[in-house]
Design a protein around this motif. Structure first.
Motif, PDB file in Angstrom:
ATOM      1  N   TYR A  35       0.847  -1.216   0.000  1.00 21.45           N
ATOM      2  CA  TYR A  35       0.000   0.000   0.000  1.00 21.45           C
ATOM      3  C   TYR A  35       0.875   1.256   0.000  1.00 21.45           C
ATOM      4  CZ  TYR A  35      -3.329   3.506   1.538  1.00 21.45           C
ATOM      5  OH  TYR A  35      -4.096   4.646   1.626  1.00 21.45           O
ATOM      6  N   ALA A  36       1.905   1.284   0.862  1.00 24.58           N
ATOM      7  CA  ALA A  36       2.773   2.458   0.964  1.00 24.58           C
ATOM      8  C   ALA A  36       3.528   2.710  -0.333  1.00 24.58           C
ATOM      9  CB  ALA A  36       3.752   2.287   2.120  1.00 24.58           C
ATOM     10  N   GLY A  38       2.346   2.056  -3.202  1.00 23.73           N
ATOM     11  CA  GLY A  38       1.364   2.258  -4.259  1.00 23.73           C
ATOM     12  C   GLY A  38       1.212   1.051  -5.164  1.00 23.73           C
ATOM     13  N   ASP A 114       4.995  10.850  10.597  1.00 26.38           N
ATOM     14  CA  ASP A 114       5.802  10.061   9.667  1.00 26.38           C
ATOM     15  C   ASP A 114       6.630   8.984  10.386  1.00 26.38           C
ATOM     16  OD1 ASP A 114       7.218  12.216  10.837  1.00 26.38           O
ATOM     17  OD2 ASP A 114       8.797  12.061   9.329  1.00 26.38           O
ATOM     18  N   GLY A 160       9.085   9.736   4.013  1.00 26.94           N
ATOM     19  CA  GLY A 160       7.724   9.681   3.480  1.00 26.94           C
ATOM     20  C   GLY A 160       7.197   8.269   3.321  1.00 26.94           C
ATOM     21  N   ASP A 161       6.415   8.102   2.248  1.00 26.63           N
ATOM     22  CA  ASP A 161       5.807   6.791   2.007  1.00 26.63           C
ATOM     23  C   ASP A 161       6.839   5.711   1.745  1.00 26.63           C
ATOM     24  OD1 ASP A 161       3.299   7.825   2.370  1.00 26.63           O
ATOM     25  OD2 ASP A 161       2.823   7.999   0.235  1.00 26.63           O
ATOM     26  N   SER A 162       7.976   6.079   1.135  1.00 30.02           N
ATOM     27  CA  SER A 162       8.996   5.051   0.894  1.00 30.02           C
ATOM     28  C   SER A 162       9.561   4.533   2.212  1.00 30.02           C
ATOM     29  CB  SER A 162      10.107   5.574  -0.016  1.00 30.02           C
ATOM     30  OG  SER A 162      10.823   6.610   0.608  1.00 30.02           O
ATOM     31  N   ILE A 164       7.875   4.309   5.069  1.00 33.60           N
ATOM     32  CA  ILE A 164       6.839   3.417   5.589  1.00 33.60           C
ATOM     33  C   ILE A 164       6.886   2.088   4.843  1.00 33.60           C
ATOM     34  CG2 ILE A 164       4.333   3.068   5.758  1.00 33.60           C
ATOM     35  CD1 ILE A 164       4.145   6.138   6.201  1.00 33.60           C
ATOM     36  N   GLY A 165       7.020   2.160   3.528  1.00 35.80           N
ATOM     37  CA  GLY A 165       7.078   0.948   2.720  1.00 35.80           C
ATOM     38  C   GLY A 165       8.259   0.067   3.068  1.00 35.80           C
TER      39      GLY A 165
END
Length: 195
Positions: A35-36, A38, A114, A160-162, A164-165
């Motif tokens: 999800y993180a 995408g 974050d 960021g999202d990376s 979290i991923g």
């Protein structure tokens, strides 16, 4: 009660329960990672679910071998020790869930939402260390150390999202590797018990 069962078979059954937990929580972390990044789609979710189910099926089969083996029941561990271990296990898990809840409550309020996922991964990693002796296998300590180190390292490398991923992917893969390790240990213990 005086122990009468087969300790190797009892330990194998315990490792099977561990493998099930590792597989399910590893799958959840990997879904978060997808999800993180995408990349969460029906095929990806299906693949993660499929692998998780394979782990669980393998663990259940080995667990049944251990439980149905001659004198492999719960009597292999004294009742007092089992109760103490269960109580400590419950306390450790309760503290873990409370800490996770507090992370999601406090971190956004202090402007560090974050860092919530790395903090949760760190809590999960650290929760392996105060486990009672019955659950404190070397493999579990390695699992906890790997997740903890990864949770601390990722915020230094990613954002960021990376971030979290990568935190989630690392935690998920470590847990799946731990599930494999637990299943391998269970097989060896059952073989040594003649089951």
């Amino acid at each position: 009660m005086i122990p009468t069962g087969n300790p190797d078979a009892a330990r194998a059954v315990g490792r099977c329960y561990g493998a099930m937990f590792f597989a399910v929580f590893g799958g959840a972390w990997l879904l978060l990672a997808a999800y993180a990044f995408g990349r969460l789609s029906t095929p990806v979710a299906g693949l993660i679910t499929f692998v998780t189910v394979l782990f669980v099926i393998a663990a259940v089969r080995l667990q049944r071998r251990g439980e149905h083996g001659k004198d492999a029941g719960e009597n292999a561990i004294p009742d007092a020790e089992q109760k103490r271990n269960d109580r400590i296990f419950g306390i450790v898990n309760a503290v873990t869930w409370i800490a996770v809840f507090l992370v999601f409550l406090i971190f956004p309020r202090i402007g560090h939402e974050d860092l919530a996922i790395p903090a949760v991964a760190l809590i999960v990693g650290l929760h392996f260390f105060p486990m009672p002796p019955l659950y404190r296998h070397p493999a579990n300590l390695v699992t906890g150390a790997c997740i903890s180190v990864w949770a601390v390292t990722c915020p230094l490398l990613f954002h960021g999202d990376s971030m979290i991923g990568f935190v989630a992917a690392g935690a998920g893969l470590v847990l799946w590797a731990s599930a494999s390790w637990a299943l391998g240990t269970a097989r060896r213990l059952l073989a040594s018990a003649g089951l």
